[in-house]
Design an enzyme around this catalytic site. Structure first.
Site, PDB file in Angstrom:
ATOM      1  CD1 TRP A  97     -29.679  -7.937  25.016  1.00  0.00           C
ATOM      2  CD2 TRP A  97     -28.325  -6.546  26.146  1.00  0.00           C
ATOM      3  NE1 TRP A  97     -30.190  -6.670  24.898  1.00  0.00           N
ATOM      4  CE2 TRP A  97     -29.382  -5.794  25.577  1.00  0.00           C
ATOM      5  CE3 TRP A  97     -27.352  -5.891  26.882  1.00  0.00           C
ATOM      6  CZ2 TRP A  97     -29.483  -4.412  25.743  1.00  0.00           C
ATOM      7  CZ3 TRP A  97     -27.453  -4.514  27.050  1.00  0.00           C
ATOM      8  CH2 TRP A  97     -28.509  -3.793  26.492  1.00  0.00           C
ATOM      9  CG  HIS A  98     -23.842  -6.079  28.116  1.00  0.00           C
ATOM     10  ND1 HIS A  98     -24.572  -6.920  28.931  1.00  0.00           N
ATOM     11  CD2 HIS A  98     -24.022  -4.834  28.611  1.00  0.00           C
ATOM     12  CE1 HIS A  98     -25.166  -6.208  29.872  1.00  0.00           C
ATOM     13  NE2 HIS A  98     -24.853  -4.944  29.707  1.00  0.00           N
ATOM     14  N   GLY A  99     -22.603  -7.821  23.930  1.00  0.00           N
ATOM     15  CA  GLY A  99     -21.734  -7.754  22.760  1.00  0.00           C
ATOM     16  C   GLY A  99     -21.279  -9.108  22.279  1.00  0.00           C
ATOM     17  CG  PHE A 145     -23.675  -2.830  24.472  1.00  0.00           C
ATOM     18  CD1 PHE A 145     -22.611  -3.501  23.891  1.00  0.00           C
ATOM     19  CD2 PHE A 145     -23.462  -2.137  25.637  1.00  0.00           C
ATOM     20  CE1 PHE A 145     -21.362  -3.500  24.463  1.00  0.00           C
ATOM     21  CE2 PHE A 145     -22.214  -2.124  26.237  1.00  0.00           C
ATOM     22  CZ  PHE A 145     -21.162  -2.807  25.645  1.00  0.00           C
ATOM     23  CB  SER A 174     -27.262 -10.699  31.391  1.00  0.00           C
ATOM     24  OG  SER A 174     -27.071  -9.319  31.639  1.00  0.00           O
TER      25      SER A 174
END
Length: 477
Positions: A325-327, A477, A322
């Site tokens: 996923w953001h960066g 993102f 997770s």
């Protein structure tokens, strides 16, 4: 095209007018209009990325149709992997290629080796993480026979590119949004007013709370070596409200706009800063992403059904993925791991489902225990946000170290009372409206003069305190 831009102020009424002028008896024409408008909306940033979202849509549409007619397990699995490889391949190339190249080169250098690999000048397509996960969920649900694939290409393209939630969510499931494109959408005045009310609150959160907090958060984080611990704490505090106001504000605007067109999107935030533990926080923060990882990663891995080692493994996997996923930065990985550390004791002690009810339900004030729990949870979240915001992991650790010194009790160099007063007002309204879908939803119960006075007050605050325009954080993102 930003929701808080002049271009969108022109775009929305035009699309809205033509949409209802077509009439609800011509659902197909309405869908074509929404698809066309969505591609204009997305192409406003860079028209070249239209080919990317179009190709992704065609691939998953075709895979869905084939999955519906194919019964052989090996071929069905092959079709599923085609969708996964194409979608995650695009995501990996545009978002993570340079990150992996840089990390590989740094690893070789650390061990005394030398590797000559060049990074590429890649522009990250806006919202690629959001629509990639949306199309993937469609393919996976079709593979698992939870839904029937659509045979209407226009409907599927509209589902993928629906402009209110295209670039920053909520990440919709086909089971919720797709059937709505086949139904006649009635213009319901009450729903439209409710949508406009949510848009108004979302705008307030974005341009008043988030953008003003961004000014001071950026100032402090970008010059953190120059400030005492108390100022660093205020910087982290401002970023916590910047990211919440920014992202939940976008979600409110997206959901509100969708209601203007007769669509209902899933709730994405449920007053997360009133959470009494980290497990509750993650049930209330970015709900569409949290449930996505729960359904498509955590549960398939075995969830919490196995032994202690499996529980620990799955918890760290879901939080680290997770975060990633953001960066494409190790800061997001550390942020995810830190949240896993927060969450793990609750899971192992089977206390991750203790606080499922509304905090201080039926009361104006929380108990001392609830207040302590909310304060502790917010503080832990605030520390994690430092890693999310920092440019690199070392900078985050230095920020935290410098914050927890004796200077934490010094007088801060930066203390904008006007912005802090707005945050206090914001928290108060959120607290009073915490039983609704969004903070001011239930204001209908207030008498007309007071209700409209409150709306006008919000509008005045928006005009008076609109901060310097900032792009929505989650666009990256």
């Amino acid at each position: 095209m930003l929701f808080n831009s002049f271009e969108f102020f022109i775009f929305l009424p035009i699309v809205f007018g033509f949409y209802w002028l077509i009439g609800n008896k011509r659902v197909k024409q309405q869908n074509i209009l929404i698809a066309f408008a969505s591609y204009i909306f997305y192409g406003w940033w860079d028209w070249r990325f239209l080919f990317l979202i179009l190709f992704s849509s065609v691939v998953d549409y075709s895979v869905g149709l084939r999955l519906n007619s194919e019964e052989k397990p090996s071929k069905r699995k092959l079709l599923l992997w085609i969708s996964i490889v194409v979608n995650l391949g695009f995501l990996g190339f545009f978002k993570y290629y340079n990150f992996f190249i840089d990390s590989l080169v740094e690893s070789f250098t650390f061990f005394g080796g030398k590797l000559n690999l060049n990074t590429l000048n890649i522009i990250l397509p806006v919202g690629i993480s959001f629509y990639t996960f949306q199309t993937l969920s469609y393919t996976i649900d079709t593979y698992n026979k939870k839904i029937k694939p659509t045979k209407d290409l226009i409907v599927f393209m509209t589902f993928v590119s629906f402009f209110p939630q295209l670039v920053a969510g909520p990440i919709e499931r086909a089971t919720n949004l797709l059937p709505q494109f086949y139904k006649k959408r009635e213009f319901v005045y009450k729903d439209a007013i409710d949508g406009l009310r949510q848009v108004l609150w979302g705008l307030f959160k974005k341009v008043v709370i988030a953008d003003n907090c961004a000014r001071y958060a950026n100032m402090i984080f970008n010059n953190s070596d120059d400030y005492v611990g108390s100022t660093l704490l205020i910087g982290a505090f401002f970023f916590a409200f910047q990211i919440y106001g920014d992202f939940s504000g976008y979600s409110d605007i997206a959901i509100g706009i969708s209601r203007l067109f007769g669509f209902n999107l899933k709730r994405n935030f449920a007053f997360p800063y009133f959470s009494r533990d980290i497990a509750e926080f993650w049930r209330r923060w970015h709900i569409s992403l949290s449930t996505w990882f729960r359904d498509y990663l955590y549960i398939p891995l075995g969830g919490s059904r196995g032994g202690t080692k499996m529980k620990i493994r799955n918890t760290f996997i879901i939080f680290i993925v997770s975060g990633f996923w953001h960066g494409a930065n190790w800061t997001f990985v550390v942020w995810g791991a830190l949240n896993a550390i927060y969450f793990l004791p609750l899971l192992l002690l089977k206390k991750n489902r203790v606080n499922t009810n509304l905090v201080a339900e039926g009361k104006y004030l929380p108990t001392l225990k609830e207040l302590y729990q909310m304060t502790l949870t917010f503080f832990l979240t605030l520390i994690a946000w430092i890693f999310f915001r920092a440019d690199n992991v070392m900078e985050a650790f230095i920020y935290v170290r410098n914050m927890f010194t004796s200077s934490l009790f010094n007088r801060p160099e930066i203390l904008p009372l006007s912005i802090l007063s707005l945050i206090v007002f914001f928290i108060l309204i959120e607290w009073l409206g915490r039983s609704g879908e969004y903070a001011i939803q239930k204001i209908d119960f207030v008498k007309n003069p007071i209700r409209w006075s409150f709306y006008m007050f919000l509008i005045i605050l928006i005009f008076l305190f609109t901060g310097e325009q900032q792009e929505f954080i989650y666009f990256q993102f």
